[in-house]
Design a protein around this motif. Structure first.
Motif, PDB file in Angstrom:
ATOM      1  N   ARG A 188       0.835  -1.208   0.000  1.00 23.93           N
ATOM      2  CA  ARG A 188       0.000   0.000   0.000  1.00 23.93           C
ATOM      3  C   ARG A 188       0.870   1.258   0.000  1.00 23.93           C
ATOM      4  NH1 ARG A 188      -3.351  -2.514   4.325  1.00 23.93           N
ATOM      5  NH2 ARG A 188      -5.269  -3.303   3.361  1.00 23.93           N
ATOM      6  N   TYR A 189       1.904   1.243   0.815  1.00 22.67           N
ATOM      7  CA  TYR A 189       2.810   2.386   0.874  1.00 22.67           C
ATOM      8  C   TYR A 189       3.451   2.618  -0.497  1.00 22.67           C
ATOM      9  CZ  TYR A 189       5.791   5.663   3.457  1.00 22.67           C
ATOM     10  OH  TYR A 189       6.394   6.802   3.931  1.00 22.67           O
ATOM     11  N   ALA A 190       3.863   1.536  -1.130  1.00 16.76           N
ATOM     12  CA  ALA A 190       4.476   1.647  -2.453  1.00 16.76           C
ATOM     13  C   ALA A 190       3.471   2.153  -3.483  1.00 16.76           C
ATOM     14  CB  ALA A 190       5.025   0.291  -2.892  1.00 16.76           C
ATOM     15  N   ALA A 191       2.217   1.732  -3.356  1.00 13.16           N
ATOM     16  CA  ALA A 191       1.182   2.192  -4.280  1.00 13.16           C
ATOM     17  C   ALA A 191       0.987   3.697  -4.164  1.00 13.16           C
ATOM     18  CB  ALA A 191      -0.127   1.460  -4.007  1.00 13.16           C
ATOM     19  N   ARG A 192       1.009   4.208  -2.944  1.00  9.14           N
ATOM     20  CA  ARG A 192       0.884   5.658  -2.752  1.00  9.14           C
ATOM     21  C   ARG A 192       2.090   6.384  -3.345  1.00  9.14           C
ATOM     22  NH1 ARG A 192      -0.433   3.810   2.622  1.00  9.14           N
ATOM     23  NH2 ARG A 192      -2.694   3.584   2.825  1.00  9.14           N
ATOM     24  N   GLU A 196      -7.736  -3.443  -6.060  1.00  9.08           N
ATOM     25  CA  GLU A 196      -9.056  -3.028  -5.591  1.00  9.08           C
ATOM     26  C   GLU A 196      -8.982  -1.653  -4.914  1.00  9.08           C
ATOM     27  OE1 GLU A 196     -12.643  -4.552  -2.611  1.00  9.08           O
ATOM     28  OE2 GLU A 196     -10.922  -5.849  -3.031  1.00  9.08           O
ATOM     29  N   GLU A 197      -7.934  -1.415  -4.147  1.00  7.38           N
ATOM     30  CA  GLU A 197      -7.799  -0.154  -3.420  1.00  7.38           C
ATOM     31  C   GLU A 197      -7.310   0.984  -4.309  1.00  7.38           C
ATOM     32  OE1 GLU A 197      -5.693  -0.375   0.309  1.00  7.38           O
ATOM     33  OE2 GLU A 197      -6.194  -2.507   0.507  1.00  7.38           O
ATOM     34  N   LEU A 256      -4.426   2.751 -10.725  1.00  8.27           N
ATOM     35  CA  LEU A 256      -2.979   2.535 -10.765  1.00  8.27           C
ATOM     36  C   LEU A 256      -2.648   1.343 -11.660  1.00  8.27           C
ATOM     37  CD1 LEU A 256      -0.255   3.462  -9.542  1.00  8.27           C
ATOM     38  CD2 LEU A 256      -0.620   1.777  -7.725  1.00  8.27           C
ATOM     39  N   ASP A 257      -1.631   1.516 -12.494  1.00 10.54           N
ATOM     40  CA  ASP A 257      -1.146   0.421 -13.339  1.00 10.54           C
ATOM     41  C   ASP A 257      -0.307  -0.507 -12.470  1.00 10.54           C
ATOM     42  OD1 ASP A 257      -0.238  -1.248 -15.329  1.00 10.54           O
ATOM     43  OD2 ASP A 257       1.175   0.204 -16.183  1.00 10.54           O
ATOM     44  N   VAL A 258      -0.793  -1.726 -12.220  1.00  8.50           N
ATOM     45  CA  VAL A 258      -0.146  -2.659 -11.302  1.00  8.50           C
ATOM     46  C   VAL A 258       0.282  -3.919 -12.049  1.00  8.50           C
ATOM     47  CG1 VAL A 258      -0.394  -4.047  -9.210  1.00  8.50           C
ATOM     48  CG2 VAL A 258      -1.531  -1.813  -9.371  1.00  8.50           C
ATOM     49  N   ARG A 259       1.535  -4.299 -11.861  1.00 10.97           N
ATOM     50  CA  ARG A 259       2.088  -5.522 -12.449  1.00 10.97           C
ATOM     51  C   ARG A 259       2.640  -6.385 -11.321  1.00 10.97           C
ATOM     52  NH1 ARG A 259       7.771  -5.420 -15.807  1.00 10.97           N
ATOM     53  NH2 ARG A 259       8.208  -7.665 -15.784  1.00 10.97           N
ATOM     54  N   ALA A 260       2.444  -7.675 -11.409  1.00 14.95           N
ATOM     55  CA  ALA A 260       2.931  -8.589 -10.381  1.00 14.95           C
ATOM     56  C   ALA A 260       3.752  -9.696 -11.023  1.00 14.95           C
ATOM     57  CB  ALA A 260       1.771  -9.184  -9.593  1.00 14.95           C
TER      58      ALA A 260
END
Length: 302
Positions: free
Chosen positions: A170-174, A225-226, A230-234
């Motif tokens: 979450r911190y990284a997403a922010r 979901e949160e 945001l463009d998210v890659r895993a």
């Protein structure tokens, strides 16, 4: 007064300077981050004169004070010239650098340090002050590395081990939102962690790999979901060196975010960072943001 301490805003960015070029680079990088966050920048010089006053001539101590204040003024002027709208405060502290930065960071500030100070040999390794700041901090610490001549990649990288790392994701997403960047979650499966299971149950390898994938998927789904915009890659990788994979991945990131998995040790705080974290602070190719862990987190590995 011999010392000036101005408490920064609880969300300020705090940066340490010591006259070295890496520290000056870190100060300007910290100014960029402070402006991005719309927060003030607090520049700290820890002179450590209190502990040495009894052993040094008075004129030497005074010279340190004068030089320290000149360094703070010069750094503040350079920052203000580059970021004229940024609120900048300075602090000359008679305490050592580590204590001064921890005190200035308080509970909510972000501490920024350069990858190398004035002491020791000239190398890319993180200096002792940076290690001690990172190891004992109760607030986020950013070690500025790998930015000389580097082009922005538009990616924030976060190391994810299991569902317990959701807080750090979450911190990284922010951070990714602040940087207008994408987010890459990277889970590294250390193949030797399950060697006993593999030897005794060879047909269970797929199940073990599936467990790692499920841990990453759970964190990824929660982040998507949160942070729906945001463009998210895993990605998940297996290796005998978690640090090696993360160091290589840092070549393609603007910031690496990690949870600081400290383990108690009688050998010194720098050893409490964990093997992978310690290696990354020394060798990453981009700035490293370390989020401290407390309480029950102390038992986990890194």
């Amino acid at each position: 007064m011999d010392s000036t301490f101005r408490t920064p805003d609880t969300s300020s960015v705090v940066v340490g300077v010591d006259g070295s070029q890496p520290a000056r680079v870190a100060a300007l990088w910290a100014a960029t981050e402070a402006e991005r966050r719309d927060r003030p920048l607090h520049i700290v010089y820890g002179a450590d004169t209190d502990s040495r006053a009894l052993y040094l001539p008075a004129e030497t101590v005074e010279r340190v004070r004068v030089d320290g204040r000149e360094l703070l003024d010069d750094t503040a002027k350079a920052v203000s010239a580059a970021y004229p709208g940024l609120k900048v405060t300075t602090e000359f502290s008679r305490a050592g650098a580590v204590e001064s930065l921890h005190r200035a960071g308080a509970l909510h500030g972000t501490i920024v340090v350069g990858n190398r100070g004035l002491g020791g040999f000239n190398s890319l390794l993180l200096g002792s002050v940076g290690l001690d700041v990172a190891a004992a901090a109760m607030t986020p610490v950013i070690v500025v590395r790998g930015i000389d001549g580097a082009e922005e990649t538009g990616t924030v990288l976060v190391a994810v081990r299991d569902e317990h790392d959701l807080l750090y994701a979450r911190y990284a997403a922010r951070e990714a939102e602040l940087h207008k960047a994408s987010l890459r979650l990277l889970h590294v499966w250390h193949v030797l962690d399950s060697v006993g299971e593999v030897v005794t149950m060879l047909d269970g390898v797929d199940a073990i790999a599936g467990g790692h994938a499920e841990s990453l998927r759970a964190v990824t789904d929660a982040i998507r979901e949160e942070f729906p915009d945001l463009d998210v890659r895993a990605d998940a990788e297996k290796s005998i060196s978690v640090a090696g994979v993360l160091v290589e991945a840092s070549r393609h990131a603007d910031l690496l975010v990690m949870g600081g998995r400290r383990v108690p040790s009688a050998l010194g705080m720098t050893r409490n960072l964990g093997r992978a974290t310690h290696s990354l602070l020394h060798h990453a190719h981009c700035p490293v943001l370390l989020i401290p862990r407390t309480g029950s987190d102390f038992g986990s590995r890194s």
